[in-house]
Design a protein around this motif. Structure first.
Motif, mmCIF file in Angstrom:
data_model
loop_
_atom_site.group_PDB
_atom_site.id
_atom_site.type_symbol
_atom_site.label_atom_id
_atom_site.label_comp_id
_atom_site.label_asym_id
_atom_site.label_seq_id
_atom_site.Cartn_x
_atom_site.Cartn_y
_atom_site.Cartn_z
ATOM 1 N N THR A 48 0.834 -1.206 0.000
ATOM 2 C CA THR A 48 0.000 0.000 0.000
ATOM 3 C C THR A 48 0.867 1.253 0.000
ATOM 4 O O THR A 48 0.591 2.230 -0.705
ATOM 5 C CB THR A 48 -0.936 -0.004 1.225
ATOM 6 O OG1 THR A 48 -1.818 -1.124 1.119
ATOM 7 C CG2 THR A 48 -1.757 1.277 1.293
ATOM 8 N N ASP A 169 -5.935 -1.069 -4.901
ATOM 9 C CA ASP A 169 -5.358 -1.691 -3.707
ATOM 10 C C ASP A 169 -6.307 -2.775 -3.208
ATOM 11 O O ASP A 169 -7.326 -2.479 -2.587
ATOM 12 C CB ASP A 169 -5.131 -0.624 -2.628
ATOM 13 C CG ASP A 169 -4.203 -1.125 -1.530
ATOM 14 O OD1 ASP A 169 -3.914 -2.342 -1.515
ATOM 15 O OD2 ASP A 169 -3.775 -0.301 -0.703
ATOM 16 N N GLU A 170 -5.946 -4.021 -3.484
ATOM 17 C CA GLU A 170 -6.771 -5.170 -3.101
ATOM 18 C C GLU A 170 -8.242 -4.947 -3.438
ATOM 19 O O GLU A 170 -9.107 -5.000 -2.562
ATOM 20 C CB GLU A 170 -6.609 -5.472 -1.611
ATOM 21 C CG GLU A 170 -5.140 -5.669 -1.248
ATOM 22 C CD GLU A 170 -4.940 -6.389 0.078
ATOM 23 O OE1 GLU A 170 -5.771 -7.248 0.417
ATOM 24 O OE2 GLU A 170 -3.950 -6.079 0.761
#
Ligand SMILES: Nc1ncnc2c1ncn2[C@@H]1O[C@H](COP(=O)(O)OP(=O)(O)O)[C@@H](O)[C@H]1O
Ligand SMILES: [Mg+2]
Lengths: 239, 383
Positions: A48, A169-170
């Motif tokens: 991240t 992000d994910e």
């Protein structure tokens, strides 16, 4: 050779309880335009953090972050805001739609920062929603949508201003398998049909299988970048 | 901003409602204070008041009248004596004055007779003229005999005095009340001199009507000088100053009301601040998202400040509107103590201004916090 993303000697550390925890330590990384990358690595490895640096949400302690020729490490606060509005679309794990706004208004949000006319903004937002298959859900509030639908609205928001780079992000972290697959297929299509460069953080191997290239990150060190040996063919619907 | 307010309807309504109440109260208090002080401001410059230099409670000799009349620049003099009685019960308090009917009405262009006849009053010995408010409060009307128990001047046979209503007046100025009973001073004097009532013959104040163009300060100084060496020194003041004495005799009510207003504002400010802090906190994630999308710190700051202002102005506008709406009703209730009570434009302005200030102050803190949040921190915190 010019890269879309070019990180040189990037370090980033956090202060925690008086201690300095180094997350990225002298990282070098190049990524090419038009490709779909999956960034993998264990939890806490700094994925991240890296994504935030590339997206101009954060600045490195040292090193250069060149994205599309701009050194983000040296842009001032509002210049960086401006740059984000023009160049990147973000997709988050938790969708992060504004709960009080309808799907359409959420997608319109980044368009407010463009010089487009009101009508042009609406056309573009509606086109983006149609592209993610939610043309008929425009006026729903986020809580009236399923998780998969919310994430597709978020993707529509990310592409509304037509940025070159999409950072996710994910994006499937909170979704069930079939919703996740729909989102991944959508990202793959954006890459293939619209030529978007996509950098997606994931630790789900199935999710990673949609990408062209896999980037491994471990303890702030870059592992290898490899071509995806078992890349899933996308559904291949005509545009 | 609207949508954010709508996201928490209960909280929005509660906070907006409290701003509404605060502004309504503020308008009401200010109107009261204005009514009080306007009696000072609207006071005539054509009238001077001569009283004992010692205190309003000390009487002046009757003979002073003829001496005062000789001062240059004076058109006429009207005697006023405080009667200090009550109607039936002591709680029924209103002012009664013994005056000179020949000069009383013409000293007051702000007074007009609404029923009965002033000539009848002036001719009579035991007649009286009452204010419209007394007619409304006690139902006195022309022809009625109003019994007044004399506390300073009791009748020797123990009975109350009786005054027959000959005229009813109203006023067009906030400086003059509509709740007084006037009767001929000579009736009081003759009763004391004739031995049917206790007390001393004296004059509380002389009302001096200036000749047009006369300089009030100079005339006042001349009167004061007249009795400089006794037997009793006097103090001559303009009507404005005279009214101010009365206002301050009310135990500084204006200051009290203003403090209440201040306290209300203070409380509302904290309610508003709390609401905005909550709003700012629970939208930390949204703020992070806005910033990630490219909205600048300044825009985020303005949107929170704008939300606070919007809420306050909606509440404040409703409060001022409500005050205006019930103005007529309030006037009816308040007119006895506060003639000239009105929700005027300045009062509405003060109410809205207070709402504006509260909205700004309450929005600044959360706005500033939102401004300083980095998108990364906001998104991490907001998860
Ligand atoms: N703002 C921050 N303050 C302090 N520590 C942080 C902050 N952001 C990340 N970290 C720490 O840095 C490390 C890397 O975090 P992150 O980049 O979120 O990893 P990943 O996304 O790979 O799980 C973790 O140990 C995390 O706790
Ligand atoms: Mg992470």
């Amino acid at each position: 050779m010019d890269h879309l993303i070019d990180l040189r000697g990037v370090t980033r550390a956090y202060q925690r309880g008086g201690e300095t925890v180094s997350v990225l330590d002298g990282l070098d990384l190049q990524m090419d335009a038009g490709s779909f990358y999956a960034l993998m690595g264990p939890s806490g490895s700094g994925k991240t953090t890296l994504l935030n640096l590339i997206g101009g949400l954060d600045r490195p302690d040292s090193g250069e972050v060149l994205v599309d020729g701009t050194d983000l490490a040296h842009l001032g606060g509002s210049a960086l805001s401006r740059w984000r509005a023009d160049h990147v679309g973000f997709v988050f794990q938790g969708f992060n739609l504004l709960p009080v706004l309808s799907a359409l208004d959420n997608v319109l949000l980044p368009l407010q920062l463009t010089p487009l006319s009101r009508r042009a903004r609406h056309e573009q937002a509606e086109r983006a929603l149609a592209l993610v298959g939610l043309g008929d859900r425009m006026h729903h509030k986020p809580r009236e949508l399923s998780g998969g639908q919310e994430q597709r609205v978020a993707i529509a928001r990310a592409i509304a201003t037509d940025p070159t780079l999409i950072l996710a992000d994910e994006p499937t972290g909170d979704l069930d398998r079939s919703s996740a697959d729909a989102v991944l297929e959508l990202l793959a299509r954006l890459n293939e049909e619209l030529g978007k460069t996509i950098l997606m953080v994931t630790h789900d191997p199935l999710a990673a299988s949609f990408a062209h290239r896999l980037v491994h990150l471990d303890k702030g060190r870059l592992g290898r970048i490899e071509d995806n040996p078992e890349r899933r063919p996308t559904a291949g619907r005509p545009a | 901003m609207f949508r954010n307010l709508l996201a928490h309807p209960v909280r929005t309504v509660l906070t907006g409602g409290s701003v509404l109440l605060a502004v309504f109260l503020l308008c009401f208090l200010r109107a009261t204070v204005t009514a009080l002080t306007s009696s000072v401001e609207q006071a005539s410059t054509q009238r001077l008041w001569v009283q004992s230099a010692v205190s309003l409670l000390v009487d002046l000799p009757l003979a002073y009248e003829s001496k005062i009349k000789q001062v240059d620049g004076i058109e006429w003099v009207c005697k006023w004596q405080w009667f200090g009685g009550y109607y039936k019960e002591e709680s029924n308090f209103f002012a009664q004055f013994g005056v000179d009917p020949e000069t009383m009405l013409k000293s007051y262009p702000e007074m007009e007779i609404v029923s009965g006849s002033y000539e009848e009053f002036a001719k009579s010995r035991t007649g009286c003229m009452i204010g419209l408010d007394l007619q409304r409060r006690y139902g006195f009307k022309v022809g009625d005999r109003v019994p007044i128990v004399g506390k300073i001047f009791p009748r020797k046979d123990g009975s109350p005095w009786e005054f027959e209503v000959k005229a009813v007046y109203r006023t067009t100025s906030a400086a003059i009340d509509q709740g007084t009973l006037y009767f001929p001073f000579d009736y009081l004097r003759e009763s004391i001199e004739g031995g049917s009532a206790w007390g001393d013959v004296g004059i509380g104040v002389f009302l001096v009507k200036l000749r047009p163009g006369a300089d009030p300060t100079r005339v006042a100084a001349a009167i004061d000088l007249l009795f400089d060496r006794g037997p009793q020194r006097v103090q001559t003041t303009t009507e404005a100053e005279f009214s101010r004495q009365f206002v301050s005799m009310m135990g500084n009510v204006p200051l009290l009301l203003q403090s209440i207003g201040g306290a209300v504002l203070f409380a509302i400010f904290f309610a508003m601040l709390n609401t905005m802090l909550m709003a700012g906190r629970e939208r930390t994630r949204d703020i992070g998202v806005m910033k990630a999308l490219g909205f600048t710190d300044a825009v985020v700051f303005r949107s929170l400040l704008g939300e606070s202002l919007l809420l306050c102005l909606l509440g404040g506008g409703a409060g001022a509107g409500l005050a205006k709406l019930v103005e007529a009703g309030l006037q009816r209730v308040m007119s006895a103590q506060f003639p000239g009570f009105a929700i005027d434009a300045a009062t509405v302005g003060v109410g809205l201004g207070a709402a504006l200030v509260i909205g700004t102050l309450a929005g600044l803190g959360p706005g500033w916090r939102a401004r300083g949040l980095t998108p990364v921190a906001a998104l991490r915190e907001g998860i």
